[in-house]
Design a protein around this motif. Structure first.
Motif, mmCIF file in Angstrom:
data_model
loop_
_atom_site.group_PDB
_atom_site.id
_atom_site.type_symbol
_atom_site.label_atom_id
_atom_site.label_comp_id
_atom_site.label_asym_id
_atom_site.label_seq_id
_atom_site.Cartn_x
_atom_site.Cartn_y
_atom_site.Cartn_z
ATOM 1 N N ASN A 113 0.305 9.627 -1.845
ATOM 2 C CA ASN A 113 -0.189 10.555 -0.826
ATOM 3 C C ASN A 113 -0.630 9.758 0.398
ATOM 4 O O ASN A 113 -1.645 9.066 0.358
ATOM 5 N N ILE A 114 0.148 9.884 1.467
ATOM 6 C CA ILE A 114 -0.076 9.084 2.670
ATOM 7 C C ILE A 114 -0.099 10.024 3.880
ATOM 8 O O ILE A 114 0.845 10.785 4.088
ATOM 9 N N TYR A 115 -1.170 9.968 4.637
ATOM 10 C CA TYR A 115 -1.298 10.790 5.843
ATOM 11 C C TYR A 115 -1.304 9.880 7.065
ATOM 12 O O TYR A 115 -1.965 8.848 7.059
ATOM 13 N N LEU A 116 -0.591 10.275 8.118
ATOM 14 C CA LEU A 116 -0.628 9.571 9.396
ATOM 15 C C LEU A 116 -1.408 10.443 10.366
ATOM 16 O O LEU A 116 -1.082 11.620 10.543
ATOM 17 N N THR A 117 -2.442 9.863 10.976
ATOM 18 C CA THR A 117 -3.302 10.640 11.864
ATOM 19 C C THR A 117 -3.522 9.906 13.178
ATOM 20 O O THR A 117 -3.243 8.724 13.298
ATOM 21 N N ASP A 118 -4.045 10.648 14.131
ATOM 22 C CA ASP A 118 -4.415 10.076 15.429
ATOM 23 C C ASP A 118 -5.920 10.255 15.584
ATOM 24 O O ASP A 118 -6.407 11.385 15.635
ATOM 25 N N GLN A 173 0.828 -1.212 0.000
ATOM 26 C CA GLN A 173 0.000 0.000 0.000
ATOM 27 C C GLN A 173 0.861 1.260 0.000
ATOM 28 O O GLN A 173 0.546 2.234 -0.683
ATOM 29 N N LEU A 174 1.943 1.244 0.757
ATOM 30 C CA LEU A 174 2.843 2.394 0.780
ATOM 31 C C LEU A 174 3.470 2.603 -0.595
ATOM 32 O O LEU A 174 3.667 3.739 -1.038
ATOM 33 N N GLY A 175 3.771 1.503 -1.267
ATOM 34 C CA GLY A 175 4.377 1.587 -2.590
ATOM 35 C C GLY A 175 3.409 2.074 -3.659
ATOM 36 O O GLY A 175 3.794 2.785 -4.587
#
Length: 173
Positions: A22-27, A16-18
């Protein structure tokens, strides 16, 4: 979770990262089930995929990925959710809109077209990032402007050779 299950999850996360630029890390910790469900619906409507992940597995997937995530793995503390989108600013818009009614999700960091953003204070910056299509549209508009001016000058003179010469001579003088 067995070792096999963990390695399978890491493989899936790495894929999925590959696949996503556009990748967001959230809490999203602390959101109740109903609010989380609303967030998932908002993500779905905006073509954003939302997944809750284990930090250690995501970190291993980041290491296994061919992408350079810089300091992004340092944000993997507490609860982490990952948002994937084709448009760079779509997750930021979802977060900003959702936070009108809730304190979360908080932006931990983002990887957008190989650029790394860390911290919730960058949310407004990310909302204003233009997509590739928007930028191409602006460039096309800019390139069309001079051609439109020439065409309108030709049309205004009746299109005759004398009119064209007259228009050109007036512009020089």
């Amino acid at each position: 979770m067995t070792r096999e299950e963990k390695s399978q999850v890491i493989e899936e996360l790495t894929a999925q990262l590959g696949e996503n630029t556009n990748i967001y890390l959230t809490d999203i910790s602390g959101l109740d089930a109903a609010t989380t469900s609303k967030l998932r619906r908002a993500c779905f409507k905006s073509n954003v995929k939302l997944a809750v992940v284990k930090n250690t597995l995501l970190e291993k997937a980041m290491e296994a990925s061919e992408k350079e995530f810089g300091d992004l793995p340092t944000t993997l503390k507490g609860n982490t959710s990952v948002m994937y989108a084709e448009t760079g600013n779509a997750p930021a818009k979802v977060i900003k809109e959702f936070r009108k009614k809730s304190e979360k999700p908080l932006l931990k960091g983002a990887f957008i077209e190989e650029a790394i953003y860390i911290g919730d204070d960058l949310l407004d910056t990310l909302v204003n990032i233009k997509s590739r299509e928007e930028l191409i549209g602006e460039i096309v508009t800019i390139l069309q402007s001079p051609a439109k001016n020439v065409i309108s000058a030709l049309k205004s003179s009746g299109g005759t050779l004398a009119g064209i010469v007259k228009t050109l001579s007036e512009k020089e003088g």
